[in-house]
Enzyme design. Structure first.
Site, mmCIF file in Angstrom:
data_model
loop_
_atom_site.group_PDB
_atom_site.id
_atom_site.type_symbol
_atom_site.label_atom_id
_atom_site.label_comp_id
_atom_site.label_asym_id
_atom_site.label_seq_id
_atom_site.Cartn_x
_atom_site.Cartn_y
_atom_site.Cartn_z
ATOM 1 C CB THR A 154 10.091 17.421 11.270
ATOM 2 O OG1 THR A 154 11.353 17.542 10.584
ATOM 3 C CG2 THR A 154 9.602 18.791 11.720
ATOM 4 C CG HIS A 204 14.223 17.030 7.131
ATOM 5 N ND1 HIS A 204 13.954 17.124 5.791
ATOM 6 C CD2 HIS A 204 15.494 17.451 7.298
ATOM 7 C CE1 HIS A 204 15.027 17.584 5.170
ATOM 8 N NE2 HIS A 204 15.976 17.787 6.063
ATOM 9 C CB SER A 245 23.628 15.027 4.410
ATOM 10 O OG SER A 245 24.601 15.507 5.311
ATOM 11 C CE1 TYR A 246 17.168 12.757 -0.738
ATOM 12 C CE2 TYR A 246 17.735 14.262 -2.524
ATOM 13 C CZ TYR A 246 17.024 13.176 -2.052
ATOM 14 O OH TYR A 246 16.164 12.498 -2.890
ATOM 15 C CD GLU A 247 21.361 18.335 -1.683
ATOM 16 O OE1 GLU A 247 20.130 18.454 -1.805
ATOM 17 O OE2 GLU A 247 21.953 18.500 -0.592
ATOM 18 C CB ILE A 253 21.831 17.837 13.937
ATOM 19 C CG1 ILE A 253 23.373 17.874 13.795
ATOM 20 C CG2 ILE A 253 21.418 17.987 15.400
ATOM 21 C CD1 ILE A 253 24.004 19.193 14.194
ATOM 22 C CB CYS A 255 26.963 16.835 10.078
ATOM 23 S SG CYS A 255 26.365 16.995 11.765
#
Length: 161
Positions: A95, A97, A65-67, A91, A89
């Site tokens: 942490t 993150h 998802s970051y990309e 989830i 997505c």
């Protein structure tokens, strides 16, 4: 809970524009593929249902998802695209993150939309667990991919004014 047993992908209350004259990009995350594959199916089926031609839909995959932000930026190098749909997505884990990724993706998608002056649609699930994601990827709460596709159609039509 507002979404308890409610299908959020019901568009019967609104008129959806024809997608016939528009070109769309879809960037989809490979991470959580069980979910994102269903989001992609929902988006693609919805675009074609409302008249988009198969050759007018360009799909690329990115690792996570970051990309999605970079993927949308790459797709929008094609100036002929009218809108890009970002599907992913994230989830919740144990942490921080989750918080960082969700925030970065939301801000990044907004930035790319403003940079290119084109609609870039946030079709990213941010859920507490896998079941919530599945419920929103063709399950009891509908398909967020389909919702993102309708948003892309509506925004492409609005941008054409």
């Amino acid at each position: 809970m507002a979404t308890h047993n409610k299908n959020l992908s019901d568009f019967s209350h609104m008129e959806v524009a024809s997608a016939n004259s528009y070109r769309f990009g879809i960037v989809v995350s490979q991470w959580n593929a069980e979910v994102t594959g269903k989001l992609l199916d929902g988006a693609y089926e919805t675009l074609t249902k409302y008249g988009a031609k198969e050759h007018s839909i360009r799909i690329i995959q990115v690792p996570g998802s970051y990309e999605l932000t970079s993927g949308a930026d790459i797709l929008l190098r094609d100036k002929a695209l009218d809108a890009v749909i970002c599907l992913g997505c994230v989830i919740q884990g144990e942490t921080k993150h989750f918080d960082y990724i969700c925030s970065a993706v939301a801000h990044g998608i907004s930035h790319v939309a403003l940079k290119h002056n084109k609609p870039v649609i946030f079709g990213v699930l941010t859920t507490d667990n896998l079941q919530q994601a599945l419920d929103r990827a063709g399950g009891k709460h509908g398909n967020k991919g389909a919702e993102a596709a309708v948003t892309a159609i509506q925004m492409a039509a609005l941008s054409a004014i």
